[in-house]
Design an enzyme around this catalytic site. Structure first.
Site, PDB file in Angstrom:
ATOM      1  N   ASN A 128     -44.927  -6.339  37.423  1.00 48.20           N
ATOM      2  CA  ASN A 128     -45.719  -7.506  37.844  1.00 48.20           C
ATOM      3  C   ASN A 128     -44.694  -8.528  38.305  1.00 48.20           C
ATOM      4  O   ASN A 128     -44.000  -9.128  37.474  1.00 48.20           O
ATOM      5  CB  ASN A 128     -46.477  -8.138  36.679  1.00 48.20           C
ATOM      6  CG  ASN A 128     -47.694  -7.370  36.233  1.00 48.20           C
ATOM      7  OD1 ASN A 128     -48.821  -7.858  36.299  1.00 48.20           O
ATOM      8  ND2 ASN A 128     -47.485  -6.173  35.736  1.00 48.20           N
ATOM      9  N   ASN A 141     -43.884  -5.114  25.001  1.00 44.14           N
ATOM     10  CA  ASN A 141     -44.339  -4.801  26.351  1.00 44.14           C
ATOM     11  C   ASN A 141     -43.995  -3.320  26.547  1.00 44.14           C
ATOM     12  O   ASN A 141     -42.823  -2.959  26.663  1.00 44.14           O
ATOM     13  CB  ASN A 141     -43.594  -5.705  27.349  1.00 44.14           C
ATOM     14  CG  ASN A 141     -44.150  -5.589  28.747  1.00 44.14           C
ATOM     15  OD1 ASN A 141     -44.789  -4.600  29.088  1.00 44.14           O
ATOM     16  ND2 ASN A 141     -43.892  -6.600  29.567  1.00 44.14           N
ATOM     17  N   CYS A 143     -40.723  -3.180  34.691  1.00 41.60           N
ATOM     18  CA  CYS A 143     -40.509  -4.363  35.528  1.00 41.60           C
ATOM     19  C   CYS A 143     -39.064  -4.846  35.594  1.00 41.60           C
ATOM     20  O   CYS A 143     -38.251  -4.259  36.275  1.00 41.60           O
ATOM     21  CB  CYS A 143     -41.444  -5.489  35.111  1.00 41.60           C
ATOM     22  SG  CYS A 143     -41.540  -6.735  36.427  1.00 41.60           S
ATOM     23  N   GLU A 185     -42.630 -14.464  28.896  1.00 44.48           N
ATOM     24  CA  GLU A 185     -42.588 -13.168  28.190  1.00 44.48           C
ATOM     25  C   GLU A 185     -41.856 -13.271  26.863  1.00 44.48           C
ATOM     26  O   GLU A 185     -42.199 -12.588  25.894  1.00 44.48           O
ATOM     27  CB  GLU A 185     -41.920 -12.108  29.062  1.00 44.48           C
ATOM     28  CG  GLU A 185     -42.873 -11.420  30.014  1.00 44.48           C
ATOM     29  CD  GLU A 185     -42.262 -10.161  30.591  1.00 44.48           C
ATOM     30  OE1 GLU A 185     -42.081  -9.186  29.857  1.00 44.48           O
ATOM     31  OE2 GLU A 185     -41.971 -10.168  31.799  1.00 44.48           O
ATOM     32  N   GLU A 233     -47.027  -2.119  34.966  1.00 42.42           N
ATOM     33  CA  GLU A 233     -46.816  -2.881  33.721  1.00 42.42           C
ATOM     34  C   GLU A 233     -48.113  -3.638  33.433  1.00 42.42           C
ATOM     35  O   GLU A 233     -48.774  -4.122  34.351  1.00 42.42           O
ATOM     36  CB  GLU A 233     -45.675  -3.884  33.956  1.00 42.42           C
ATOM     37  CG  GLU A 233     -45.433  -4.868  32.822  1.00 42.42           C
ATOM     38  CD  GLU A 233     -44.458  -5.999  33.228  1.00 42.42           C
ATOM     39  OE1 GLU A 233     -44.549  -6.502  34.374  1.00 42.42           O
ATOM     40  OE2 GLU A 233     -43.629  -6.374  32.386  1.00 42.42           O
ATOM     41  N   LYS A 238     -40.161  -2.277  26.641  1.00 46.21           N
ATOM     42  CA  LYS A 238     -39.335  -3.004  27.614  1.00 46.21           C
ATOM     43  C   LYS A 238     -38.111  -3.626  26.957  1.00 46.21           C
ATOM     44  O   LYS A 238     -38.234  -4.392  25.994  1.00 46.21           O
ATOM     45  CB  LYS A 238     -40.195  -4.095  28.271  1.00 46.21           C
ATOM     46  CG  LYS A 238     -39.533  -4.852  29.396  1.00 46.21           C
ATOM     47  CD  LYS A 238     -40.559  -5.808  30.026  1.00 46.21           C
ATOM     48  CE  LYS A 238     -40.048  -6.565  31.212  1.00 46.21           C
ATOM     49  NZ  LYS A 238     -41.126  -7.349  31.854  1.00 46.21           N
TER      50      LYS A 238
HETATM   51  N1  CDV Z   1     -42.707  -8.927  34.650  1.00 47.79           N
HETATM   52  C1  CDV Z   1     -41.407  -9.096  34.953  1.00 47.79           C
HETATM   53  O1  CDV Z   1     -40.527  -8.598  34.241  1.00 47.79           O
HETATM   54  N2  CDV Z   1     -41.107  -9.871  36.024  1.00 47.79           N
HETATM   55  C2  CDV Z   1     -39.745 -10.147  36.387  1.00 47.79           C
HETATM   56  C3  CDV Z   1     -39.462 -11.557  36.800  1.00 47.79           C
HETATM   57  C4  CDV Z   1     -40.017 -12.001  38.060  1.00 47.79           C
HETATM   58  C5  CDV Z   1     -39.500 -12.542  35.762  1.00 47.79           C
HETATM   59  C6  CDV Z   1     -39.248  -9.217  37.486  1.00 47.79           C
HETATM   60  O2  CDV Z   1     -38.059  -8.905  37.418  1.00 47.79           O
HETATM   61  O3  CDV Z   1     -39.990  -8.874  38.393  1.00 47.79           O
END
Ligand code: CDV
Length: 304
Positions: A196, A110, A171, A145, A47, A127
């Site tokens: 991430n 995203n 993610c 985000e 990501e 996303k």
């Molecule tokens: N970049 C993400 O989506 N991170 C989320 C959390 C940690 C906010 C995750 O589920 O890893």
């Protein structure tokens, strides 16, 4: 002869804010070359693979925010990666921040794109599960985000990649069962995703020792319950002062981890995924046509 797809997961180490796009794209090209040398037919990057994970900061200046976004894909700085795909004959899935004009307004997503082994665009995913908040909240790790991105509006599309059905996720999507089920119902055989994930969350110190377990648990369950191969790429290591977990992996439809990254740095892991295993797993437990009962799932049971 077995139907196979050799999957490479290209984990990156941190991408600091000071890094130029040219430097970062150079790292990605190097990873793709390593993947090709290892026999990969498709690769997945993390990501936000072109920038630091900037939602860890509150930024107000729109021009400063938009500097993390791509207004065209490929653009002048990313074209090199697409050329490398065509040269190496290895397609890829790449996470990045998408700036676009849609319905007469500027929109921020995203996003992850799937690119073919000829370097041509195949398809796009935005996303769906956008986590965090739009303002910093006391007692929680800043994760904004929802300040910078709209939730995705493309559903969970599945694309043909040289005869293999490939879906994408980003993610936080990996923590939600709907992601895998929708990809499966849409015909996916392989799901590629990037993430991430901060190592420490201020709001949940008691769960700190479970970060890697909670990374792999939903992906292994999602792969097993939906008979998918999964390739998951982390952006890992200490990025602009924040530690991100690694643990990039390739997961079989049995739920087993077939390969896992061992570093918090740029690293390629490769596995030759036997796509026939999907059918074996479906026969054993998950024959949807025979056993699923979606018409009954909405019923509220009468008390007995
Ligand atoms: N970049 C993400 O989506 N991170 C989320 C959390 C940690 C906010 C995750 O589920 O890893």
């Amino acid at each position: 002869m077995a139907r196979c797809l050799t999957i490479a997961v290209c984990q990156t180490g941190p991408i600091q804010r000071r890094a130029t796009r040219a430097e970062t794209v150079g790292r990605l090209v190097h990873l793709l070359e390593k993947a090709a040398a290892a026999g990969a037919e498709i690769a997945v990057f993390p990501e936000m693979a072109l920038t630091t994970f900037f939602p860890r900061w509150r930024i107000d200046d729109q021009a400063e925010i938009d500097a993390f976004f791509e207004a065209s894909m490929p653009g002048p700085e990313t074209q090199r990666l697409y050329n490398a795909a065509a040269r190496l004959k290895v397609g890829f899935a790449l996470g990045y921040c998408e700036l676009t004009q849609e319905n007469d307004r500027t929109r921020h997503f995203n996003t992850m794109d799937l690119v073919g082994l000829d370097g041509a665009f195949i398809g796009r995913y935005r996303k769906m599960h956008v986590p965090g908040s739009s303002e910093p909240e006391a007692g929680t790790t800043t994760h904004l985000e929802r300040r910078y991105f709209e939730p995705g509006n493309l559903g969970f599309p599945v694309f043909d990649y040289r005869g293999v059905r490939v879906g994408l996720a980003i993610c936080n999507d990996r923590r939600w069962p709907e992601t895998y089920r929708m990809l499966c119902l849409n015909g996916a055989e392989v799901a590629l995703l990037g993430y991430n994930t901060p190592l420490l969350l201020d709001e949940a110190p008691a769960l700190a020792h479970l970060r890697m377990f909670h990374n792999h648990l939903p992906m292994q369950a999602g792969a097993y319950q939906n008979t998918l191969w999964i390739g998951a790429a982390a952006k890992a290591g200490l990025e602009d002062g924040q530690a991100l977990i690694g643990g990039s992996c390739i997961i079989a439809p049995t739920g087993e981890i077939a390969a896992q990254a061992m570093s918090l740095d740029d690293e390629v892991i490769v596995h030759r995924a036997d796509l026939d295993l999907i059918e074996v797993c479906r026969k054993v437990n998950f024959n949807f046509a025979l056993y699923r009962r979606p018409d009954q799932y909405g019923r509220i049971s009468e008390p007995v």
